[in-house]
Design a protein around this motif. Structure first.
Motif, PDB file in Angstrom:
ATOM      1  N   GLU A  27       0.804  -1.219   0.000  1.00 25.52           N
ATOM      2  CA  GLU A  27       0.000   0.000   0.000  1.00 25.52           C
ATOM      3  C   GLU A  27       0.844   1.280   0.000  1.00 25.52           C
ATOM      4  O   GLU A  27       0.311   2.391  -0.044  1.00 25.52           O
ATOM      5  CB  GLU A  27      -0.984   0.016   1.182  1.00 25.52           C
ATOM      6  N   SER A  28       2.170   1.141   0.006  1.00 30.08           N
ATOM      7  CA  SER A  28       3.052   2.306  -0.053  1.00 30.08           C
ATOM      8  C   SER A  28       2.880   3.035  -1.377  1.00 30.08           C
ATOM      9  O   SER A  28       2.655   2.414  -2.421  1.00 30.08           O
ATOM     10  CB  SER A  28       4.518   1.884   0.091  1.00 30.08           C
ATOM     11  N   GLU A  29       3.024   4.345  -1.336  1.00 26.05           N
ATOM     12  CA  GLU A  29       2.896   5.151  -2.550  1.00 26.05           C
ATOM     13  C   GLU A  29       3.960   4.749  -3.571  1.00 26.05           C
ATOM     14  O   GLU A  29       5.116   4.515  -3.218  1.00 26.05           O
ATOM     15  CB  GLU A  29       3.044   6.630  -2.197  1.00 26.05           C
ATOM     16  N   ASN A  30       3.564   4.651  -4.811  1.00 32.34           N
ATOM     17  CA  ASN A  30       4.456   4.297  -5.932  1.00 32.34           C
ATOM     18  C   ASN A  30       5.096   2.919  -5.786  1.00 32.34           C
ATOM     19  O   ASN A  30       6.207   2.689  -6.253  1.00 32.34           O
ATOM     20  CB  ASN A  30       5.542   5.357  -6.127  1.00 32.34           C
TER      21      ASN A  30
END
Length: 145
Positions: free
Chosen positions: A18-21
């Motif tokens: 779910e971390s950005e990018n």
């Protein structure tokens, strides 16, 4: 208040999906007792559709994901280095006979920090591992500071 700096050129190979990018760079295979990462030829961006395909398990049970290193925002970062990479390179056993065919190596924090020692142990690292060995638990706890 201190600004959180994210290093967009350095990838964390143990990031949450779910971390950005974030991108998938490996699929978990092997057995429950000895899971192993099978590396993809090219990373795949995480999408809602890809996350949905993981159901009913968590995406981190079946995907190894990478995302830009969060540096100071990460509990494993000591201000200069990744403690998790140090612990993996120093305490886990070697599980690869040669460098794995990893598509993120050039930008990987673990590779850039610990080199071959981290890569030769990386295939056994599973983000959501519900059957970790005692050494894996020790490494995770020590790395968290």
């Amino acid at each position: 208040m201190e600004d959180i700096v994210v290093d967009k050129t350095t990838l964390c190979p143990s990031a949450r999906p779910e971390s950005e990018n974030s991108v998938v760079f490996g699929i978990i295979s092997g057995t429950v007792a000895e899971p192993r990462v099978t590396y993809l030829k090219q990373p795949i961006p995480i999408t809602d559709e890809l996350i949905a395909k993981a159901s009913p398990v968590t995406p981190a049970e079946i995907f190894r994901t990478a995302a830009p290193c969060a540096t100071k925002a990460c509990l494993h970062f000591d201000g200069e280095d990744c403690r998790l990479a140090k612990q993996i390179a120093g305490k886990l056993t070697v599980v690869a006979e040669e460098l794995p065919p990893c598509s993120i190596r050039r930008d990987c924090r673990w590779w850039n920090q610990e080199g071959k020692a981290a890569c030769m142990r990386c295939p056994q690292v599973i983000t959501d591992n519900y059957n970790p060995s005692e050494v894996t638990i020790e490494v995770s706890n020590l790395a968290a500071g």
